[in-house]
Design an enzyme around this catalytic site. Sequence first.
Site, PDB file in Angstrom:
ATOM      1  N   GLY A 183      -3.936  -6.300  -1.708  1.00  0.00           N
ATOM      2  CA  GLY A 183      -4.367  -6.361  -0.327  1.00  0.00           C
ATOM      3  C   GLY A 183      -5.604  -5.515  -0.065  1.00  0.00           C
ATOM      4  N   LYS A 205      -2.749   6.908  -5.423  1.00  0.00           N
ATOM      5  CA  LYS A 205      -1.693   7.631  -6.143  1.00  0.00           C
ATOM      6  C   LYS A 205      -1.447   7.144  -7.565  1.00  0.00           C
ATOM      7  CE  LYS A 205       1.467   9.121  -2.546  1.00  0.00           C
ATOM      8  NZ  LYS A 205       2.787   8.717  -2.001  1.00  0.00           N
TER       9      LYS A 205
END
Length: 399
Positions: free
Chosen positions: A356, A206
């Site tokens: 991550g 996004k």
Amino acid sequence: MSIRNLDDLLAEGVSGRRVLVRADLNVPLDKQTGEITDDGRIRAVLPTLGALVQAGAKVVVCSHLGRPKGAPDPQYSLRPVAGRLGELLDAPVHFATDTVGESARTTVDALADGQVALLENLRFNKGETSKDDTERGAFADQLAAFGEAYVDDAFGAVHRKHASVHDVPARLPHVAGRLVLREVEVLSRLAGEPERPYVVVLGGSKVSDKLAVIEALLPKVDRLLIGGGMCFTFLKAQGHEVGTSLLEQEMVETCGNLLARAEGKILLPVDVVAADAFAPDAAHDTVPADGIPSHRLGLDIGPETVAGFTAALSQAKTVFWNGPMGVFEMPAFANGTRGVAEAITKTDAFTVVGGGDSAAAVRSLGLDESGFNHISTGGGASLEYLEGKTLPGIAALEN
Ligand code: 3PG
Ligand code: MG
């Protein structure tokens, strides 16, 4: 940095003292089996825990896992993490089945010098994430009772104004752990005067998640390479049709403005891998970025784009990478991420991987972790650091 660190605490002597360590043991779990799929965050906290064990502290570790809603939820239990942590420390980790209740109290009370306990998921308690200072404070009081000193080694959570991150350090003598110290040292080097050319690679799904960091980075970087799901909103802003690719329609105008202001610093894909469906075995082809068929969706950047990005990266003296270039979990759409990662490891630049997902991508693609100067354990945290925001967990350590 005006923050005390683990060495300061060790110098005071911790033998026989209870030390509360906030770690970020929020590791990905296999949805079917519940097994840990990437233990990078557990390994990242070992230097701090090992030093405390060695020094004879009674080590009380706490962490969140996932986003449970303030009540116990077995799928988010830290029990498997306790097992893995014990293997890696080569010592038993005493697991408390609650966070601040009877089990936690007995487990902590029973600790001998040099032993380690792990409390159950912090987010099983409403107070951890509460927006209400009093509710958060009350939970922080309970947690703080388990330690005579507090070590923050949860870099991945320093951007959260949560009880264990923000309120506990106000109640106990506090220091930064080895991981937090290293993360801040590395990221401050990028935020300060990075050696040029400074090239940033951004991916992920996004634009809206990355907008703030793009705005903050544009004036600082020499090149900004954009791949991943978010590239399609930029391609749309350039006037290309993107088929059924991921698109944030409401961000198209913003992306257009960014491109206009970027003075050519932003590099977008020139080709993409377009597939019939979001599936590992979907039919797919490489197509030019301005020729995505209307019934297809882009799931990776193409080889010409990888070559262009590689050329830009080969000039770099400093590189920051956040976010995969495609759906790397599916082998057919992993080449972009792999190609960019390999290009980064081949530069002689100072290279930092943030996040991550990107860190997990590096490991799951079998890439050599030592090919990067630093792999950050924080996704949101590293981006917010580079945005120049005040991070509640770091600010709390400074006080
Ligand atoms: C992360 O995985 O980004 C950190 O552990 C923080 O988790 P959160 O985004 O759920 O606060
Ligand atoms: Mg996150």
